[in-house]
Design an enzyme around this catalytic site. Structure first.
Site, PDB file in Angstrom:
ATOM      1  N   ARG A  70      -3.745   7.732 -18.974  1.00  0.00           N
ATOM      2  CA  ARG A  70      -4.091   8.335 -17.307  1.00  0.00           C
ATOM      3  C   ARG A  70      -3.063   8.759 -16.745  1.00  0.00           C
ATOM      4  O   ARG A  70      -2.861   9.321 -16.860  1.00  0.00           O
ATOM      5  CB  ARG A  70      -5.186   7.282 -16.774  1.00  0.00           C
ATOM      6  CG  ARG A  70      -5.982   7.992 -15.892  1.00  0.00           C
ATOM      7  CD  ARG A  70      -5.793   6.671 -15.325  1.00  0.00           C
ATOM      8  NE  ARG A  70      -7.433   6.256 -15.663  1.00  0.00           N
ATOM      9  CZ  ARG A  70      -8.398   6.629 -16.200  1.00  0.00           C
ATOM     10  NH1 ARG A  70      -9.254   7.526 -15.768  1.00  0.00           N
ATOM     11  NH2 ARG A  70      -9.116   6.122 -16.985  1.00  0.00           N
ATOM     12  N   ILE A  97     -10.513   9.884 -13.004  1.00  0.00           N
ATOM     13  CA  ILE A  97      -9.583   9.030 -11.731  1.00  0.00           C
ATOM     14  C   ILE A  97      -8.028   9.447 -12.170  1.00  0.00           C
ATOM     15  O   ILE A  97      -7.944   9.041 -13.659  1.00  0.00           O
ATOM     16  CB  ILE A  97     -10.272   8.019 -12.089  1.00  0.00           C
ATOM     17  CG1 ILE A  97     -11.523   8.016 -11.598  1.00  0.00           C
ATOM     18  CG2 ILE A  97      -9.122   6.865 -11.283  1.00  0.00           C
ATOM     19  CD1 ILE A  97     -12.716   6.242 -12.378  1.00  0.00           C
ATOM     20  N   LEU A  98      -7.748   9.824 -11.017  1.00  0.00           N
ATOM     21  CA  LEU A  98      -6.378   9.985 -11.718  1.00  0.00           C
ATOM     22  C   LEU A  98      -5.559   8.732 -11.039  1.00  0.00           C
ATOM     23  O   LEU A  98      -5.411   7.870 -10.397  1.00  0.00           O
ATOM     24  CB  LEU A  98      -6.143  11.217 -10.854  1.00  0.00           C
ATOM     25  CG  LEU A  98      -6.170  12.690 -11.461  1.00  0.00           C
ATOM     26  CD1 LEU A  98      -6.248  14.152 -10.218  1.00  0.00           C
ATOM     27  CD2 LEU A  98      -6.344  12.711 -12.620  1.00  0.00           C
ATOM     28  N   ASN A 112     -12.892  13.697  -0.986  1.00  0.00           N
ATOM     29  CA  ASN A 112     -13.570  13.747  -1.869  1.00  0.00           C
ATOM     30  C   ASN A 112     -14.462  14.130  -1.290  1.00  0.00           C
ATOM     31  O   ASN A 112     -14.665  13.668   0.073  1.00  0.00           O
ATOM     32  CB  ASN A 112     -13.046  12.038  -2.854  1.00  0.00           C
ATOM     33  CG  ASN A 112     -14.290  13.206  -3.709  1.00  0.00           C
ATOM     34  OD1 ASN A 112     -14.199  13.533  -4.550  1.00  0.00           O
ATOM     35  ND2 ASN A 112     -14.965  11.393  -4.283  1.00  0.00           N
ATOM     36  N   THR A 113     -16.138  14.742  -1.800  1.00  0.00           N
ATOM     37  CA  THR A 113     -16.957  13.878  -1.301  1.00  0.00           C
ATOM     38  C   THR A 113     -17.945  13.601  -2.577  1.00  0.00           C
ATOM     39  O   THR A 113     -17.545  13.604  -3.328  1.00  0.00           O
ATOM     40  CB  THR A 113     -17.435  15.591  -1.233  1.00  0.00           C
ATOM     41  OG1 THR A 113     -18.877  15.604  -0.695  1.00  0.00           O
ATOM     42  CG2 THR A 113     -18.001  16.672  -2.415  1.00  0.00           C
ATOM     43  N   HIS A 114     -18.622  12.707  -2.004  1.00  0.00           N
ATOM     44  CA  HIS A 114     -19.321  11.606  -2.933  1.00  0.00           C
ATOM     45  C   HIS A 114     -21.147  11.849  -1.975  1.00  0.00           C
ATOM     46  O   HIS A 114     -21.476  11.798  -0.576  1.00  0.00           O
ATOM     47  CB  HIS A 114     -19.171  10.579  -2.415  1.00  0.00           C
ATOM     48  CG  HIS A 114     -19.556   9.523  -3.764  1.00  0.00           C
ATOM     49  ND1 HIS A 114     -19.539   9.774  -5.095  1.00  0.00           N
ATOM     50  CD2 HIS A 114     -20.426   8.644  -2.682  1.00  0.00           C
ATOM     51  CE1 HIS A 114     -20.028   7.945  -5.178  1.00  0.00           C
ATOM     52  NE2 HIS A 114     -21.090   7.618  -4.467  1.00  0.00           N
ATOM     53  N   ASP A 150     -14.214   5.359  -4.829  1.00  0.00           N
ATOM     54  CA  ASP A 150     -14.762   5.853  -3.102  1.00  0.00           C
ATOM     55  C   ASP A 150     -15.019   4.927  -2.413  1.00  0.00           C
ATOM     56  O   ASP A 150     -15.501   3.862  -2.166  1.00  0.00           O
ATOM     57  CB  ASP A 150     -16.291   5.626  -4.343  1.00  0.00           C
ATOM     58  CG  ASP A 150     -16.400   7.176  -6.193  1.00  0.00           C
ATOM     59  OD1 ASP A 150     -16.236   7.787  -5.540  1.00  0.00           O
ATOM     60  OD2 ASP A 150     -17.153   6.686  -5.888  1.00  0.00           O
TER      61      ASP A 150
HETATM   62  C1  GRF Z   1     -21.253  17.304  -5.702  1.00  0.00           C
HETATM   63  O1  GRF Z   1     -22.671  16.254  -5.669  1.00  0.00           O
HETATM   64  C2  GRF Z   1     -20.103  15.858  -5.386  1.00  0.00           C
HETATM   65  O2  GRF Z   1     -20.401  15.467  -4.455  1.00  0.00           O
HETATM   66  C3  GRF Z   1     -20.237  14.932  -6.901  1.00  0.00           C
HETATM   67  O3  GRF Z   1     -20.660  16.173  -8.183  1.00  0.00           O
HETATM   68  C4  GRF Z   1     -20.768  17.326  -7.295  1.00  0.00           C
HETATM   69  C5  GRF Z   1     -20.491  18.376  -8.066  1.00  0.00           C
HETATM   70  O4  GRF Z   1     -21.423  19.432  -7.645  1.00  0.00           O
HETATM   71  N1  GRF Z   1     -18.410  14.233  -6.986  1.00  0.00           N
HETATM   72  P1  GRF Z   1     -20.734  21.329  -8.147  1.00  0.00           P
HETATM   73  O5  GRF Z   1     -19.709  21.211  -9.178  1.00  0.00           O
HETATM   74  O6  GRF Z   1     -19.784  21.321  -6.570  1.00  0.00           O
HETATM   75  O7  GRF Z   1     -21.903  21.818  -7.800  1.00  0.00           O
END
Ligand code: GRF
Length: 192
Positions: A70, A97-98, A112-114, A150
């Site tokens: 990693r 995971i970095l 990040n978006t989760h 997260d």
């Molecule tokens: C998103 O729903 C993000 O929250 C999650 O992976 C998905 C990525 O989708 N971590 P995309 O490749 O942007 O379509």
């Protein structure tokens, strides 16, 4: 933060992606200053970057086994980001995971978006886990990424209802529709 004018924030963004790249597409559509895209595998995000004229770097993750190095992989990603003078890292569905070095190099500058309302349903299977738990509401979270996955400070969240008959695919698509609006908006606020 320096600005070109009153509306366009100037901060060189590097996007990390591993999937279809729909969030990357939304970020580009939002006019955010993306200077490079780094992917860890062959994936749709590369074509999205290329269609927008943004350089895409494949830093291929050679193994998903226990012997994965990693730290060495993180160094390679860092090199790719630094090659393009990236100032803000935006993870958009990045599947690796970095290690600590990236947090040291970009302190408080990794977003990040989760696809769930953190702290509920962290991890890679957030949509399946929400569905399996039988919750009636889930959503998405934009947060600062920290070494603990997260878990970083939350910048924005929005709820998405779970509908009768939802599958992981239909629910994830509705969550992504919200992410496509919320993520670019939140990045813009963050850099301005
Ligand atoms: C998103 O729903 C993000 O929250 C999650 O992976 C998905 C990525 O989708 N971590 P995309 O490749 O942007 O379509």
């Amino acid at each position: 933060m320096p600005r070109k004018d009153d509306t366009v924030p100037v901060m060189r963004i590097g996007v990390l992606a591993s999937g279809g790249g729909s969030n990357l597409e939304a970020i580009l559509r939002g006019g955010l200053p993306v200077v490079a895209v780094v992917v860890d595998r062959a994936c749709g995000a590369t074509a999205v970057a290329e269609a927008a004229g943004v350089p895409a770097e494949l830093v291929r993750r050679e193994t998903f086994d226990a012997d994965f190095d990693r730290a060495a992989y993180t160094e390679r990603v860092l090199d790719a980001l630094q090659l393009h003078g990236v100032e803000l890292v935006v993870m958009a569905g990045f599947g690796t995971i970095l290690d600590k070095q990236i947090h040291d190099a970009f302190p408080g500058r990794i977003l990040n978006t989760h696809p769930a309302l953190l702290p509920s349903f962290p991890g890679w299977h957030a949509v399946d886990d929400a569905l399996a738990a039988g919750v009636k509401v889930t959503g998405c979270t934009v947060h600062l990424a920290t070494l603990e996955v997260d878990s970083g400070p939350i910048l924005a969240q929005e709820a998405v209802p779970v509908l009768d008959g939802d599958t992981a695919e239909t629910l994830h698509e509705r969550i992504k529709e919200v992410e496509h609006r919320l993520y670019p908006e939140t990045i813009r606020q963050f850099i301005s």
